[in-house]
Every structure is written in C-alpha cells, then in structure tokens.
Design an enzyme around this catalytic site. Sequence first.
Site, short mmCIF file in Angstrom:
data_model
loop_
_atom_site.label_atom_id
_atom_site.label_comp_id
_atom_site.label_asym_id
_atom_site.label_seq_id
_atom_site.Cartn_x
_atom_site.Cartn_y
_atom_site.Cartn_z
N LYS A 1 -5.17 -9.34 -6.24
CA LYS A 1 -5.86 -9.31 -5.93
C LYS A 1 -7.68 -7.86 -5.92
O LYS A 1 -6.18 -7.11 -6.21
CB LYS A 1 -5.81 -9.64 -4.57
CG LYS A 1 -5.69 -8.81 -3.53
CD LYS A 1 -6.50 -8.33 -2.22
CE LYS A 1 -7.08 -7.19 -1.30
NZ LYS A 1 -7.90 -6.96 -0.29
N LYS B 1 1.09 -0.89 0.24
CA LYS B 1 0.41 0.15 -0.12
C LYS B 1 0.84 0.95 -0.12
O LYS B 1 0.30 2.27 -0.53
CB LYS B 1 -0.95 0.31 1.15
CG LYS B 1 -2.28 -0.74 1.53
CD LYS B 1 -3.30 -0.91 1.91
CE LYS B 1 -4.29 -1.54 1.98
NZ LYS B 1 -5.43 -1.78 2.45
N LYS C 1 -11.38 -3.38 -3.40
CA LYS C 1 -12.19 -1.91 -3.77
C LYS C 1 -11.29 -0.67 -4.91
O LYS C 1 -12.57 0.08 -4.49
CB LYS C 1 -12.62 -1.34 -2.07
CG LYS C 1 -13.12 -2.40 -0.79
CD LYS C 1 -13.97 -1.87 0.53
CE LYS C 1 -13.82 -2.93 1.39
NZ LYS C 1 -13.03 -2.73 2.47
P1 ADP Z 1 -10.44 -4.82 0.66
O1 ADP Z 1 -9.28 -5.06 0.53
O2 ADP Z 1 -11.10 -4.44 -0.93
O3 ADP Z 1 -10.58 -3.17 1.20
P2 ADP Z 1 -10.64 -5.07 3.23
O4 ADP Z 1 -8.96 -5.22 3.00
O5 ADP Z 1 -12.02 -4.41 4.07
O6 ADP Z 1 -11.42 -5.05 2.10
O7 ADP Z 1 -10.93 -6.63 3.61
C1 ADP Z 1 -12.35 -7.21 4.20
C2 ADP Z 1 -12.38 -8.93 4.04
O8 ADP Z 1 -12.66 -9.08 2.98
C3 ADP Z 1 -11.44 -9.57 4.75
O9 ADP Z 1 -11.50 -10.39 5.10
C4 ADP Z 1 -10.46 -9.72 3.39
O10 ADP Z 1 -9.50 -10.89 3.50
C5 ADP Z 1 -11.53 -10.03 2.08
N1 ADP Z 1 -11.06 -9.53 1.08
C6 ADP Z 1 -10.42 -8.61 0.48
N2 ADP Z 1 -10.52 -8.92 -0.51
C7 ADP Z 1 -10.04 -9.94 -1.07
C8 ADP Z 1 -10.25 -11.17 -2.53
N3 ADP Z 1 -9.56 -10.16 -3.36
N4 ADP Z 1 -10.50 -12.16 -1.89
C9 ADP Z 1 -10.58 -12.86 -0.89
N5 ADP Z 1 -11.17 -12.44 -0.58
C10 ADP Z 1 -10.71 -10.61 -0.09
NA NA Z 2 -7.71 -5.95 2.31
#
Ligand code: ADP
Ligand code: NA
Length: 331
Positions: free
Chosen positions: A196, A113, A199
């Site tokens: 991956k 990040k 959001k």
């Molecule tokens: P983001 O990475 O979309 O901002 P968060 O950090 O809020 O999401 O993560 C919320 C949950 O969603 C965590 O348990 C994270 O491991 C899961 N998560 C986020 N992106 C993925 C993905 N691409 N595949 C599987 N799980 C994910």
């Molecule tokens: Na995340």
Amino acid sequence: TFTPRVFSGIKPSGGLQLGNYLGAIKRFVGMQGTMETIYCVVDLHAITVWQDPADLANGTREVAAGYLAAGLDPAKSILFNQSRVAAHAELGWIFNCVARVGWMNRMTQFKDKAGSNAEKVSLGLYAYPSLMAADILLYHATHVPVGEDQKQHVELTRDIAAKFNHDYGVDFFPLTEPVIDGPATRVMNLRDGTKKMSKSGDSDMERINMLDDADTIAKKFKKAKTDAEPLPETVEGLKTRPEARNLVDIYAALDDTTPETVIAQYAGAGWGTFKPALADLAVAKLAPISQDMARFMDDPAEIDRILAQGADKARAIADPVLQRTYDIVGL
Ligand code: ADP
Ligand code: NA
C-alpha cells in the site's frame, strides 16, 4: 443505544500522501454534517517510531493543514491533536489491561512494521491498537472511517469494548463499525503494486505526496509500474491486473465516480493516453488543496489556535467518559 458519532485520525509521521487523502481525509470531510464528527492528529501514535521533535511538531501542523485545506470545517467538526487530551493515554492504559497479548500478536500491521526485528521495536508500537481503541471509545464513536489497512485495528477495538463491557458487567462502550467504502480504500504503491502507498516508503517515487508540484505528479504517474496492455473493455478485465486496477481506482476516487465509469470512458486506451489524463486530473484536484495547505502552514499560530480550541471541545466529551470508566473499574 449510542448517538451516531464519527472518530478518525491520521499520524503526523512524514508528509501526507494520496492514500491518506483518498482513503481518509476526503471521506472524513464528506461525513461532516451527516453526524457528529471528531478528527484527530494522532501524535502519540507517531512516536511509536522515533520522530525528530521539530519534524513532529511541524508534521502535526501539516496534517492539521491538510484536513483544513481539504474542507474540514472547525465549526462542524472537532479537530485536535491527541497528546493535548490526556484522557487518551489514560484510557489507553486501562485498555492495555483489558486487551490480551494474544490479540496483539495477531495484528498484521505490527508484523509488517516490525518485520524480523520484533524484539527491537518499541513497546508502544506493539500496544498501538489498544491506544487506538481508547481514541475511538473515549468518544463512544459508533463509526470509524478508515482505509482497509486499519480494518483489523477497528475490529480489535470492538473486541476490547466487548471484553470491558463483559468483565465489568456494563453496557458502556459501543461496538464501533469500521466504515470502509469508495474506490480508494487501499491505494497501492506506484512502483510495487503489492504494497500500500504510505507516508514512509523506500523511495519518494512510490507515492504521490499532497505537497508534490504538478511536474512531480506527472513524472510519478508516468513512471508508475504497469503492464503493457491497453485498458480493458470492462472492470472485470482489471481483476488480474493490480497495477492497472490501482490507477483506475485512483482516477475514480479523484473524480468522484466509479471504476466502471472510468473504464467506460477509457476502454481500449493505452497508458500513453491514460497516465497523462490521470496526472492532469490529480493536479486539478490536488493543486488547490496543496496551495491552501501552504497558506495554512504560513500561519502556524492560527493552526495551533484551531487545535487548542478543538482540544477543549474534545476534553468536554472525553473527560466525563474517562471519569465514568474509572468509577466502573474502581479507580
Ligand atoms: P500512513 O499509513 O500513510 O502512515 P496513517 O497510518 O496515519 O497513514 O493512516 C491515516 C489514514 O489513512 C487511515 O485511515 C488509513 O487507513 C488511511 N490510509 C493510509 N494509507 C492508505 C492507502 N494507501 N490507501 C487508503 N487509505 C490509506
Ligand atoms: Na497506516
């Protein structure tokens, strides 16, 4: 010994995407009833990167609506937002004093990040994993369902618990287990299979948003990057084909089945067959949820009420744990 208890959270920083649903929310809902379950909208984590205040407030309600629409039942699970339970920030500070700078320096998500900009990011982004440890350990949570991207942070949570217990000669915090299972623990970006899905990406075409309409979902899967080969006869044939593997995994997770079963069904099929089938399946599974999300979002006062009730229940567990921590530390 600690009572089995689940804690997990999602950041309200941008709309929910398919990886959040398959890797987190869907699994959270599936754990309801198996043990005590506590799910959080981690708004304090969101502000490690600047958020527009109105968007943040709306995003908190949107994540709450996503949980509820996917089947989270406030009678079975505690649902709340982090900033309403002050003990998170308080225990987070104590853990800042337990965790070592060297541990934070090893966090790959921070490196990803911050990139080459590590001097300019917020101190909060750097310390994020110790606040996450507080989120989990305030509830003496024994299990944390997460996607693979969060595995290292849950391991750090165990390190913090172990060091606290050791430094103060107590057996107070559990060594929490990450729960990373099912076919969709790492949903990949649709346009760049090395990253991956998340959001916030460079382009909206990279991800499926929970609120995307049917046409948008179909278009995004149609344009998803793949090779030109048909689907293999066995899952072993996906090993060196990350983009194909990702789409098969998504299909399997949406259909509550395994990649083996999907391959058995589509062996030898071309993308012209598989992508529309995947889009249809995604729409069939996501449309009822996004419709329900919209319904919840139409009544923000009701969401706020559910979150406030959840925060009361969360405080009833968290406050005594924090008070006991203060006693142990001598505060
Ligand atoms: P983001 O990475 O979309 O901002 P968060 O950090 O809020 O999401 O993560 C919320 C949950 O969603 C965590 O348990 C994270 O491991 C899961 N998560 C986020 N992106 C993925 C993905 N691409 N595949 C599987 N799980 C994910
Ligand atoms: Na995340």
